[in-house]
Enzyme design. Structure first.
Site, PDB file in Angstrom:
ATOM      1  N   ASP A 110       3.737  -5.884   6.765  1.00 27.19           N
ATOM      2  CA  ASP A 110       3.533  -4.456   7.021  1.00 27.19           C
ATOM      3  C   ASP A 110       4.354  -3.681   5.997  1.00 27.19           C
ATOM      4  O   ASP A 110       4.992  -4.285   5.131  1.00 27.19           O
ATOM      5  CB  ASP A 110       3.961  -4.095   8.459  1.00 27.19           C
ATOM      6  CG  ASP A 110       5.468  -4.205   8.669  1.00 27.19           C
ATOM      7  OD1 ASP A 110       6.190  -4.606   7.732  1.00 27.19           O
ATOM      8  OD2 ASP A 110       5.932  -3.883   9.775  1.00 27.19           O
ATOM      9  N   ASP A 113       7.336  -0.610   5.975  1.00 27.91           N
ATOM     10  CA  ASP A 113       8.235   0.125   6.860  1.00 27.91           C
ATOM     11  C   ASP A 113       8.847   1.331   6.147  1.00 27.91           C
ATOM     12  O   ASP A 113       9.317   1.205   5.019  1.00 27.91           O
ATOM     13  CB  ASP A 113       9.380  -0.794   7.313  1.00 27.91           C
ATOM     14  CG  ASP A 113       8.882  -2.113   7.896  1.00 27.91           C
ATOM     15  OD1 ASP A 113       8.436  -2.106   9.046  1.00 27.91           O
ATOM     16  OD2 ASP A 113       8.909  -3.140   7.179  1.00 27.91           O
ATOM     17  N   ASP A 158       4.916   0.854   9.769  1.00 25.55           N
ATOM     18  CA  ASP A 158       5.882   1.284  10.783  1.00 25.55           C
ATOM     19  C   ASP A 158       6.644   2.496  10.264  1.00 25.55           C
ATOM     20  O   ASP A 158       7.113   2.489   9.127  1.00 25.55           O
ATOM     21  CB  ASP A 158       6.912   0.169  11.076  1.00 25.55           C
ATOM     22  CG  ASP A 158       6.306  -1.004  11.839  1.00 25.55           C
ATOM     23  OD1 ASP A 158       5.233  -0.836  12.451  1.00 25.55           O
ATOM     24  OD2 ASP A 158       6.916  -2.090  11.805  1.00 25.55           O
TER      25      ASP A 158
HETATM   26  N1  CTP Z   1      13.326  -3.604  13.243  1.00 22.71           N
HETATM   27  C1  CTP Z   1      14.060  -3.027  14.240  1.00 22.71           C
HETATM   28  N2  CTP Z   1      13.439  -2.585  15.376  1.00 22.71           N
HETATM   29  C2  CTP Z   1      12.108  -2.728  15.523  1.00 22.71           C
HETATM   30  C3  CTP Z   1      11.336  -3.315  14.507  1.00 22.71           C
HETATM   31  C4  CTP Z   1      11.994  -3.747  13.370  1.00 22.71           C
HETATM   32  O1  CTP Z   1      15.260  -2.898  14.113  1.00 22.71           O
HETATM   33  N3  CTP Z   1      11.530  -2.279  16.619  1.00 22.71           N
HETATM   34  C5  CTP Z   1      14.001  -4.043  12.019  1.00 22.71           C
HETATM   35  C6  CTP Z   1      14.142  -5.541  11.949  1.00 22.71           C
HETATM   36  O2  CTP Z   1      15.417  -5.953  12.310  1.00 22.71           O
HETATM   37  C7  CTP Z   1      13.889  -5.859  10.498  1.00 22.71           C
HETATM   38  C8  CTP Z   1      13.277  -4.591   9.906  1.00 22.71           C
HETATM   39  O3  CTP Z   1      13.237  -3.638  10.939  1.00 22.71           O
HETATM   40  O4  CTP Z   1      15.094  -6.112   9.868  1.00 22.71           O
HETATM   41  C9  CTP Z   1      11.915  -4.834   9.347  1.00 22.71           C
HETATM   42  O5  CTP Z   1      11.115  -5.497  10.289  1.00 22.71           O
HETATM   43  P1  CTP Z   1       9.758  -6.213   9.933  1.00 22.71           P
HETATM   44  O6  CTP Z   1       8.803  -5.246   9.373  1.00 22.71           O
HETATM   45  O7  CTP Z   1       9.333  -6.954  11.144  1.00 22.71           O
HETATM   46  O8  CTP Z   1      10.188  -7.338   8.889  1.00 22.71           O
HETATM   47  P2  CTP Z   1      10.342  -7.327   7.309  1.00 22.71           P
HETATM   48  O9  CTP Z   1      11.708  -7.804   7.015  1.00 22.71           O
HETATM   49  O10 CTP Z   1       9.949  -6.009   6.735  1.00 22.71           O
HETATM   50  O11 CTP Z   1       9.335  -8.459   6.858  1.00 22.71           O
HETATM   51  P3  CTP Z   1       7.740  -8.345   6.688  1.00 22.71           P
HETATM   52  O12 CTP Z   1       7.494  -8.413   5.231  1.00 22.71           O
HETATM   53  O13 CTP Z   1       7.198  -9.542   7.407  1.00 22.71           O
HETATM   54  O14 CTP Z   1       7.283  -7.072   7.286  1.00 22.71           O
HETATM   55 MN    MN Z   2       8.147  -5.108   7.323  1.00 22.85          MN
HETATM   56 MN    MN Z   3       7.848  -3.586  10.524  1.00 23.60          MN
END
Ligand code: CTP
Ligand code: MN
Ligand code: MN
Ligand code: MN
Length: 372
Positions: free
Chosen positions: A206, A208, A296
């Protein structure tokens, strides 16, 4: 001198990921790939401790500047137990782990893997469906006694697109989409890329972003307005908005799995192929002219911005260890909202991530060094 010889002092590796600079260059992928399957399988079986043990071991090996070539090279490393060493030994001797091979062909593992690949489906739901004898998407979609919530419905609808990785070029394009929508509703607001792409990853599941306003309190209406704007642009395919439940008087929560209380939304957006340099990363999407992507957004009050940025930049293992370090080594509680010193009984303010590392007595680490 050979590796591990008593003549070559090797810097000791910390037990905490927040004291290990971990880039994306992983010299021990053949081990960490195996560990990740095991960790995942334990997670599917609700066995938190061994799951975490394999995640910690993965993270230690990822931080090493070179490949492990013999079992002896692991003897001074932290967080490696008997089970992990057995797997390392197998991989060293045979090039693969039989336990992992077995899991990869195990029906339960495969089914959980498939079901949890759907947005909105976690291990609990996967378990429920597996126990009912369901094994495929068509089993689920044709079983009329199964109720899918709105998130899961969108998860199935867009599964083909959102199960494909998002590229850095797609993330850049989404950044300008979000920038545009945010500035359209609140010109003074700021947008920052966070998560895996902020750590320099080439691909992610995703994208963020943290959005906030310089005026304290203005962030309250920010996300609802941004969501309306995205809707108006016709690119909002799914939206789960959660209003803020942030209470600044509350003590932080060191339990990592506890979600933060900032206003946030989990979105699926429509990204046009023509807006991405070099085209979409998703072949079907490129033919169609657009793809669905998971985005997100989180919007903390500006005085909590540094904590939110540190918390959302990740990696997950880095965050877990930051909190554990704060708790165990410093008697402080850290979460995505605040840092609290238990001895002094006071909150420690921060306007940058560097301030937080300094409060914790940690050397600063750049986001690209947090790929634990
Ligand atoms: N996070 C959080 N609370 C949430 C969702 C996410 O604190 N409700 C934090 C997680 O701890 C993470 C960061 O947001 O460190 C990013 O989360 P995520 O998108 O799931 O992972 P990524 O590290 O961005 O990996 P990916 O490439 O798979 O998205
Ligand atoms: Mn992510
Ligand atoms: Mn995320
Ligand atoms: Mn506890």
């Amino acid at each position: 001198p050979t590796e591990g010889s008593p003549l070559t002092p090797v810097a000791t590796v910390s037990r905490y990921a927040c004291q290990r600079r971990t880039t994306l260059e992983n010299h021990n992928k053949k081990f960490t790939d195996a560990f990740e399957v095991l960790a995942e399988s334990y997670e599917f079986n609700n066995m938190e401790r061994p799951c975490l043990a394999f995640r910690r071991a993965t993270s230690v090996l990822k931080s090493l500047p070179c490949a492990v070539r013999c079992l002896g090279a692991t003897q001074d490393l932290p967080c490696l137990g008997q089970h992990t060493k057995k797997v390392i030994e197998e991989v060293l001797q045979c090039g693969r782990s039989f336990e992992v091979e077995e899991l990869l062909s195990d029906e339960r593992y495969q089914t959980f893997k498939l079901f949890t690949s759907v947005f909105g489906v976690g291990p609990k739901t996967a378990e429920k469906w597996f126990c009912r004898g369901l094994r495929s998407f068509s089993d689920i979609l044709t079983d009329h006694s199964i109720h899918l919530n709105r998130m899961q419905q969108s998860g199935f609808l867009h599964h083909g697109d959102i199960s494909r990785a998002v590229s850095a070029a797609e993330a850049r394009s989404l950044r300008s989409v979000i920038d545009g929508a945010v500035h359209c509703v609140t010109p003074a607001a700021t947008v920052a890329l966070t998560g895996g792409f902020h750590r320099g990853k080439e691909f992610g599941h995703d994208v963020d972003f943290i959005v906030t306003t310089p005026e304290l309190g203005e962030e309250e209406s920010l996300l609802p307005n941004v969501i309306d704007e995205l809707k108006k642009q016709g690119i909002l395919l799914y939206c789960n908005y959660q209003a803020s439940t942030f209470d600044m008087r509350k003590l932080p929560n060191h339990h990592f799995e506890a979600m933060d209380n900032f206003a946030k939304c989990f979105l699926i957006l429509r990204l046009e192929s023509s807006q991405v340099e070099g085209g979409l990363h998703c072949a079907e999407g490129d033919i169609r002219g657009w793809r669905a992507v998971r985005v997100d957004l989180v919007s903390p009050p500006v005085d909590r911005y540094a904590f939110a940025l540190l918390g959302w930049t990740g990696s997950r293992q880095f965050e877990r260890d930051l909190r554990r370090f704060a708790q165990v080594e410093r008697g402080m509680i850290l979460d995505n909202h605040a840092l609290y010193d238990k001895k002094k009984k006071e909150f420690l303010a921060a306007s940058t991530e560097k301030d937080i590392f300094a409060h914790l007595g940690l050397e600063y680490m750049e986001p690209w060094q947090r790929n634990a």
